[in-house]
Design an enzyme around this catalytic site. Structure first.
Site, PDB file in Angstrom:
ATOM      1  CG  ASP A  48      29.886  44.681  44.537  1.00  0.00           C
ATOM      2  OD1 ASP A  48      29.462  44.877  43.428  1.00  0.00           O
ATOM      3  OD2 ASP A  48      31.041  44.111  44.515  1.00  0.00           O
ATOM      4  CG  ASP A 190      31.688  42.764  38.410  1.00  0.00           C
ATOM      5  OD1 ASP A 190      32.434  42.254  39.217  1.00  0.00           O
ATOM      6  OD2 ASP A 190      30.869  43.210  39.165  1.00  0.00           O
TER       7      ASP A 190
END
Length: 231
Positions: A48, A190
């Site tokens: 991320d 996610d």
């Protein structure tokens, strides 16, 4: 420098959940040890990136990706949670660092075509991500350019939240759009990934779930992965 072999996307499993490991949940003091521990079980590494503006967190940076790239041939998926103004430069930097797949957000719509052109010019796979509050249909104009589609199941950039009650219906809707497109697009979930939610997400059409504490915190990782693969 290790890299996944050409055609890695086509070789991703189709008969079980793809194991996508979020490095945000690794022990950052012992990152190399955690990377070694998960490597036998991982299909993809998920990294991320957040700018503190588009998403509240600050995550991660190209030098970290470059160091991970130097240690593994696993595919690296970089999820960019950044403002439109810096998106092209972030794509270039993370491509140079060794990303294999870069996902931008549907909410970057104003620069999405330019960003996807850049990803393609760099020879990388492309993905898009939707915030939990963004209508799934908004991804439709770009489906013919995507390899991955990720749906967030929690508020963006914050760990430890419960799964939004709309998550499974949104996955099912995305699956219908993908089927109508005629393309092979991996559908990912996610956020809110727990032992109680993964079966629901799988049943709704998820081909991969982004694994955080469910994997890194498992007392027996091999057993946890056997359970995941059996879903």
């Amino acid at each position: 420098m290790p890299h996944p072999a050409p055609g890695w996307l086509d070789r991703l499993p189709r008969t079980r959940l793809i194991a996508e490991y979020s490095m945000w949940s690794a022990d950052l003091i012992r990152l190399a040890e955690d990377l070694s521990r998960i490597t036998p079980h991982a299909d993809i590494l998920h990294i991320d990136v957040a700018d503190g503006h588009f998403a509240p967190a600050f995550l991660f940076f190209p030098d970290l990706v470059a160091r991970i790239r130097a240690e593994t041939a696993l595919p690296i998926h970089v999820h960019l949670m950044v403002a439109d103004a810096v998106l092209p430069s972030q794509i270039s930097q993370f491509a140079e660092a060794g990303a294999d797949l870069i996902s931008l957000h549907v909410e970057n719509a104003a620069v999405a075509d330019t960003a996807l052109d850049l990803i393609a010019s760099l020879g990388l796979a492309a993905g898009m991500v939707l915030r939990v509050e963004t209508p799934v249909a908004q991804v439709t104009p770009w489906l013919n350019r995507l390899d991955f589609l990720t749906l967030l199941g929690t508020a963006i950039g914050v760990k430890g939240q419960g799964l939004d009650p709309t998550a499974t219906a949104r996955l099912a809707e995305a699956g219908r759009l993908i089927k109508a497109s005629g393309r092979r697009i991996v559908l990912a979930a996610d956020g809110g990934i727990r032992d109680t939610t993964v079966p629901l997400l799988r049943a709704a059409g998820a081909e991969t779930v982004v694994l955080g504490s469910l994997a890194f915190g498992a007392p027996d990782l091999a057993e946890r992965m056997r359970w995941l693969h059996a879903l």
